[in-house]
Design an enzyme around this catalytic site. Structure first.
Site, PDB file in Angstrom:
ATOM      1  N   PRO A   7       0.852  -1.200   0.000  1.00 35.79           N
ATOM      2  CG  PRO A   7       0.155  -0.897   2.214  1.00 35.79           C
ATOM      3  CD  PRO A   7       0.915  -1.848   1.326  1.00 35.79           C
ATOM      4  CG  MET A   8       3.348   2.219  -2.085  1.00 38.36           C
ATOM      5  SD  MET A   8       4.402   2.080  -3.550  1.00 38.36           S
ATOM      6  CE  MET A   8       5.373   3.578  -3.407  1.00 38.36           C
ATOM      7  CD  GLU A   9      -2.722   8.126   1.755  1.00 41.49           C
ATOM      8  OE1 GLU A   9      -3.503   9.084   1.749  1.00 41.49           O
ATOM      9  OE2 GLU A   9      -3.087   6.939   1.856  1.00 41.49           O
ATOM     10  CD  GLN A  68      -1.857  -0.016   5.594  1.00 36.32           C
ATOM     11  OE1 GLN A  68      -1.661   1.133   5.218  1.00 36.32           O
ATOM     12  NE2 GLN A  68      -0.932  -0.975   5.491  1.00 36.32           N
ATOM     13  CB  CYS A  98       2.651   5.649   7.484  1.00 36.34           C
ATOM     14  SG  CYS A  98       2.593   7.198   6.543  1.00 36.34           S
ATOM     15  CG  ASN A 199       8.013  -3.572   2.148  1.00 34.04           C
ATOM     16  OD1 ASN A 199       7.792  -2.575   2.820  1.00 34.04           O
ATOM     17  ND2 ASN A 199       7.912  -3.539   0.829  1.00 34.04           N
ATOM     18  N   GLY A 200      11.091  -3.858   1.155  1.00 34.22           N
ATOM     19  CA  GLY A 200      12.052  -2.767   1.135  1.00 34.22           C
ATOM     20  C   GLY A 200      13.203  -2.966   0.169  1.00 34.22           C
ATOM     21  CD  GLU A 201      16.415   0.535  -1.899  1.00 35.46           C
ATOM     22  OE1 GLU A 201      17.068   1.104  -2.789  1.00 35.46           O
ATOM     23  OE2 GLU A 201      15.444   1.075  -1.336  1.00 35.46           O
ATOM     24  N   GLY A 223       6.954  -2.570  -3.418  1.00 38.51           N
ATOM     25  CA  GLY A 223       6.394  -1.227  -3.472  1.00 38.51           C
ATOM     26  C   GLY A 223       6.902  -0.477  -4.683  1.00 38.51           C
TER      27      GLY A 223
END
Length: 311
Positions: A7-9, A68, A98, A199-201, A223
């Site tokens: 999820p990316m706001e 979410q 977040c 998660n991440g990079e 993401g």
């Protein structure tokens, strides 16, 4: 192995979820966060955040969409989770990752990683409020300013009843600066019983294999890497299965962008469509050399752009 869309706001809304799920390789996705403060939100709010509820909480290609929630009041979060359950949400995800200053200033997201006891209380109350068949999951970072409480926070979420943890391998202070500290995910896996998703990079197939080796996680949430290279999930899946690479080339990507633009306009957001297109093409410049030229062409446009899609 399972692969999820993060999820990316302000970015991963229903039209983008639809476009990425059409390309394939994903197992589930999560809505932008629903901010919960001190009130029980009306059903229309959840429906607006997740238009997929009309399709049994799935994209048109059948990809499940979890809801979410973000907030700091355990009881209010529980009440809103129960309302989402009444609307048949297939899963409730809790946002403790977040890094946005405005969100943290209002006691939401990563700032709560300074209070493991509160994390436990939130998950416990939400789990109690939601029917057993609906999973309650959580997304966390490694901490707020440092990693001192990372293991305590993971234990709190696990013991509170979270059925899965997604761990973004950076602190709030790290933001999105590389590197991601994947080895910390392995440490978290060692102290919890619930499944952990890394998660991440992860921007490439090679990044996935490095992340898997350091984190010990087969499952991953993508993401920005997936936004920049929308075929990344299916290419990872092919590589793990020992199958030939199956990239989406730029002419096909143009067709995906055109359908995305039509979807945004179809939501009654014609004036908003150019900025949404520019936003995504801006990310695509990292994955496709051809995207840079398109970005330069449309960056000053204020009206919907006619994309040159090959026949």
């Amino acid at each position: 192995m399972r692969i999820a869309l993060a999820p990316m706001e302000g970015l991963v809304d229903a039209p983008l979820r639809a476009a990425l799920s059409h390309i394939g390789g994903l197992d589930w996705c999560v809505t932008e966060f629903v901010r919960v403060t001190s009130t029980l939100l009306p059903p229309r709010y959840f429906k607006r955040m997740a238009p997929e509820w009309e399709n049994s909480w799935k994209t048109q290609t059948g990809l499940p969409v979890k809801l979410q929630l973000l907030g700091s009041d355990p009881i209010c979060l529980a009440d809103n989770a129960a309302r989402a359950a009444e609307l048949a949400a297939p899963g409730i995800d809790l946002n403790f990752g977040c890094p946005a200053k405005t969100v943290n200033r209002h006691r939401g997201g990563a700032v709560l990683l300074q209070e493991p006891e509160l994390l436990h209380a939130i998950v416990r109350e939400v789990r109690r409020a939601v029917p057993a068949h609906i999973p309650v999951t959580a997304k966390m970072r490694l901490g707020y300013e440092d990693t001192e409480l990372a293991l305590d926070c993971a234990r709190a979420l696990d013991e509170g009843g979270a059925e899965e943890l997604v761990v973004h391998a950076r602190t709030k202070a790290d933001g999105y600066k590389p590197p991601a500290h994947w080895h910390w995910i392995a440490r978290i896996k060692d102290v919890v019983k619930t499944p952990v998703v890394a998660n991440g990079e992860v921007w490439t197939v090679d990044d996935y294999f490095r992340c898997r080796a350091e984190s010990g996680c087969d499952d991953i949430m993508l993401g920005r890497g997936l936004i920049a290279r929308p075929d990344l999930a299916r290419r990872i899946r092919a590589a793990v299965a020992g199958q030939p690479d199956n990239p989406v080339e730029w002419p096909e990507m143009l067709g995906v962008l055109a359908e995305f633009q039509r979807s945004v306009e179809g939501q009654g957001a014609t004036a908003y469509a150019p900025s949404r297109l520019k936003q995504w093409v801006g990310y695509l410049r990292r994955g496709y050399a051809e995207a840079d030229g398109l970005f330069r062409e449309i960056r000053t446009q204020t009206k919907p752009v006619a994309l040159a899609v090959p026949a």
